[in-house]
Design a protein around this motif. Sequence first.
Motif, short mmCIF file in Angstrom:
data_model
loop_
_atom_site.label_atom_id
_atom_site.label_comp_id
_atom_site.label_asym_id
_atom_site.label_seq_id
_atom_site.Cartn_x
_atom_site.Cartn_y
_atom_site.Cartn_z
N CYS A 9 61.33 6.99 60.97
CA CYS A 9 62.78 6.86 61.68
C CYS A 9 63.41 5.52 61.58
N GLY A 10 63.22 4.79 60.70
CA GLY A 10 63.71 3.62 60.65
C GLY A 10 64.79 3.69 59.46
N PHE A 11 65.34 2.79 59.06
CA PHE A 11 66.61 3.01 58.05
C PHE A 11 65.98 3.39 56.59
N LEU A 32 55.12 9.72 60.50
CA LEU A 32 54.39 8.97 61.91
C LEU A 32 55.32 7.68 62.18
N ASP A 33 55.53 7.70 63.30
CA ASP A 33 56.16 6.47 63.57
C ASP A 33 56.06 6.09 65.21
N LYS A 34 56.20 4.77 65.39
CA LYS A 34 55.88 4.43 66.94
C LYS A 34 57.29 4.42 67.73
N ALA A 38 63.79 -0.20 66.44
CA ALA A 38 64.44 0.17 64.90
C ALA A 38 64.08 1.86 64.41
N GLY A 39 63.42 2.22 65.41
CA GLY A 39 63.10 3.74 65.13
C GLY A 39 63.76 4.67 66.01
N ASN A 40 64.71 5.57 65.10
CA ASN A 40 65.47 6.36 65.96
C ASN A 40 65.05 7.98 65.77
N ALA A 82 56.31 1.77 57.36
CA ALA A 82 56.41 1.24 58.97
C ALA A 82 56.19 -0.28 58.69
N ALA A 83 57.00 -0.96 59.41
CA ALA A 83 56.99 -2.41 59.46
C ALA A 83 57.73 -2.93 60.54
N GLU A 84 57.74 -4.11 60.99
CA GLU A 84 58.70 -4.84 61.58
C GLU A 84 59.42 -5.47 60.57
N VAL A 123 54.82 -0.38 50.72
CA VAL A 123 56.25 -0.46 50.38
C VAL A 123 56.45 -2.05 50.82
N SER A 124 56.79 -2.97 49.79
CA SER A 124 56.68 -4.43 50.21
C SER A 124 58.07 -4.94 49.93
N THR A 125 58.14 -6.12 49.70
CA THR A 125 59.66 -6.60 49.71
C THR A 125 59.74 -7.87 48.68
N ASP A 126 60.73 -8.08 47.99
CA ASP A 126 60.93 -9.16 47.20
C ASP A 126 60.82 -10.61 47.99
N PRO A 150 57.79 -15.98 58.73
CA PRO A 150 56.60 -15.24 59.39
C PRO A 150 56.54 -13.59 58.84
N TYR A 151 57.90 -13.12 58.98
CA TYR A 151 58.04 -11.99 58.30
C TYR A 151 57.34 -11.77 56.83
N SER A 152 58.02 -12.61 56.02
CA SER A 152 57.61 -12.44 54.42
C SER A 152 55.99 -12.72 54.30
N SER A 154 53.59 -12.07 56.71
CA SER A 154 52.95 -10.79 57.07
C SER A 154 52.82 -9.95 56.01
N LYS A 155 54.02 -9.61 55.10
CA LYS A 155 54.33 -8.78 54.21
C LYS A 155 53.31 -9.09 53.05
N ALA A 156 53.34 -10.22 52.82
CA ALA A 156 52.54 -11.02 51.55
C ALA A 156 50.99 -10.79 51.89
N SER A 179 64.54 -5.49 46.49
CA SER A 179 65.51 -6.43 47.16
C SER A 179 66.19 -5.92 48.39
N ASN A 180 67.15 -6.64 48.94
CA ASN A 180 67.87 -6.25 50.02
C ASN A 180 68.53 -4.81 49.81
N ASN A 181 68.16 -3.83 50.75
CA ASN A 181 68.95 -2.57 50.84
C ASN A 181 70.19 -2.63 51.76
N TYR A 182 70.98 -1.57 51.56
CA TYR A 182 71.94 -1.40 52.30
C TYR A 182 72.53 0.09 52.35
P1 NAD Z 1 63.30 -0.74 59.98
O1 NAD Z 1 63.04 -1.69 60.90
O2 NAD Z 1 64.72 -0.02 59.93
O3 NAD Z 1 62.38 0.48 60.14
C1 NAD Z 1 60.99 0.48 60.58
C2 NAD Z 1 60.41 1.64 61.10
O4 NAD Z 1 58.97 1.65 61.30
C3 NAD Z 1 61.09 2.08 62.46
O5 NAD Z 1 61.13 3.37 62.49
C4 NAD Z 1 59.92 1.69 63.41
O6 NAD Z 1 59.68 2.56 64.51
C5 NAD Z 1 58.72 1.90 62.67
N1 NAD Z 1 57.54 1.07 63.02
C6 NAD Z 1 57.51 -0.13 63.41
N2 NAD Z 1 56.35 -0.46 63.83
C7 NAD Z 1 55.32 0.41 63.74
C8 NAD Z 1 54.09 0.94 64.00
N3 NAD Z 1 53.19 0.02 64.25
N4 NAD Z 1 53.60 2.16 63.72
C9 NAD Z 1 54.35 3.11 63.26
N5 NAD Z 1 55.75 2.96 63.02
C10 NAD Z 1 56.15 1.70 63.27
O7 NAD Z 1 62.64 -1.22 58.57
P2 NAD Z 1 63.45 -0.56 56.99
O8 NAD Z 1 64.48 -1.62 56.77
O9 NAD Z 1 63.43 0.64 56.96
O10 NAD Z 1 62.31 -1.25 56.13
C11 NAD Z 1 61.02 -0.35 55.86
C12 NAD Z 1 60.37 -0.99 54.91
O11 NAD Z 1 60.86 -1.42 53.76
C13 NAD Z 1 59.49 -2.15 55.51
O12 NAD Z 1 58.29 -2.27 55.18
C14 NAD Z 1 60.16 -3.49 54.94
O13 NAD Z 1 59.29 -4.62 54.94
C15 NAD Z 1 60.52 -2.69 53.44
N6 NAD Z 1 61.81 -3.45 52.84
C16 NAD Z 1 62.92 -3.36 53.46
C17 NAD Z 1 64.19 -3.81 52.86
C18 NAD Z 1 65.53 -3.80 53.35
O14 NAD Z 1 66.25 -4.51 52.92
N7 NAD Z 1 65.63 -3.28 54.57
C19 NAD Z 1 64.00 -4.18 51.59
C20 NAD Z 1 62.67 -4.13 51.08
C21 NAD Z 1 61.69 -3.86 51.45
#
Ligand code: NAD
Length: 338
Positions: A9-11, A32-34, A38-40, A82-84, A123-126, A150-152, A154-156, A179-182
């Motif tokens: 339900c995230g981006f 599966l989403d909490k 950020a989740g819609n 799923a992530a913060e 799914v991790s990040t740069d 702290p974000y990176s 936690s991902k590392a 890298s950065n998504n849009y």
């Molecule tokens: P987002 O913040 O838009 O969405 C995160 C989703 O995870 C939300 O729907 C939220 O409700 C859910 N969530 C959070 N904690 C949860 C939990 N404990 N249990 C279940 N669901 C939970 O994030 P995003 O931008 O869509 O990123 C998704 C993934 O991609 C992340 O792992 C992020 O690290 C990675 N990533 C993002 C980008 C970017 O540019 N946005 C780039 C590279 C990697």
Amino acid sequence: MNILVTGGCGFIGTNFIFLMKKRHPDWTIINLDKLTYAGNRLNLIDLEKDPGYHFVHGDICDQETVLSTLEEFKIEAVVNFAAESHVDRSINDPSPFISTNIRGAQNMMECARRAGITRFVHVSTDEVYGTLSMDEPAFTEKTPLAPNSPYSASKASADFFARAYFETYNFPICITRCSNNYGPYQFPEKLIPLMFTKATSNEKLPVYGDGLNVRDWIYVDDHCTGVELTLLNGTPGNAYNFGGASEVSNIDLVRRLLKILGRDESLITFVKDRPGHDRRYAMNFDFAAKELGFKPEYSFEEGLSKTIEWYQTNDDWLEKVRSGTYLDFMDKWYGERK
Ligand code: NAD
Ligand code: DAU
């Protein structure tokens, strides 16, 4: 194939589910989403009529929920989105990042291992690679991890768990680092939708520091394709870099956005810098190109126009997110949210 997608339900998860449903109508996708801020759930509400899509409200940290979901839906593959995800929030309070991004990710790996899942994409990040100066070569998969927020961090940490699960248990896991998504459905705390929202409301656009920090922008569908290729053809134990081959400084990006919107640059305001602000990210994705056939399809110009058009025609989505009414809708179903 029955796939469990977390954070759908995230981006990026939302875009991934839409794209996979289009490309693989025979797949059954369990989301599966909490439903954090950020989740819609509304993003995918129309899909809930599709018998090949199921929504499960749950936390990736909760072993019972994850194990029963894997069992009930006979899951064959897992994609853990799923992530913060927001760096500024992690600076304000790292705790939820440790819980979801480390403990939750490890719990997903452990439950999937116990359930005998044969494909797992984490799914991790740069950002796990740290920062580059302007003249350094782009990150490769061999670049040592050196997180600065702290974000990176936690991902590392989760990336190290993924490595350990492969080495110790021969668990079939791949890591993706993008890298950065849009694109559509991005929460308006992130640079592009934030600046769009502010510019269209004639508010000041807060650019951190000198605005010369550089990000490599990738249209979200290209990242989703990278995740799909990893899911289908990735070699367990590997990490794959994905990028958009579009390095742009923040100030340049904001100026381009204002130009497209026909707004004045006087809206730009330079504000105090983000602590520990990484100067530059750049991705070398030759390995993913060679091994998986990955190639970003969208130029930054194309992707940015498409994204702006989406936000312009979906102002009701932005309005619901900004006003928080999408949360009220959820509250009717789930009661008060923390
Ligand atoms: P987002 O913040 O838009 O969405 C995160 C989703 O995870 C939300 O729907 C939220 O409700 C859910 N969530 C959070 N904690 C949860 C939990 N404990 N249990 C279940 N669901 C939970 O994030 P995003 O931008 O869509 O990123 C998704 C993934 O991609 C992340 O792992 C992020 O690290 C990675 N990533 C993002 C980008 C970017 O540019 N946005 C780039 C590279 C990697
Ligand atoms: O690189 C991948 C990462 O990209 C993902 O792993 C993260 O989940 C995602 O949030 C994103 O992180 P960034 O910190 O790069 O994205 P953000 O949109 O927060 O900021 C992009 C750049 O813009 C960064 O250099 C900080 C700057 N910025 C951001 C905001 C919100 C501003 O100058 N002003 C702002 O108001």
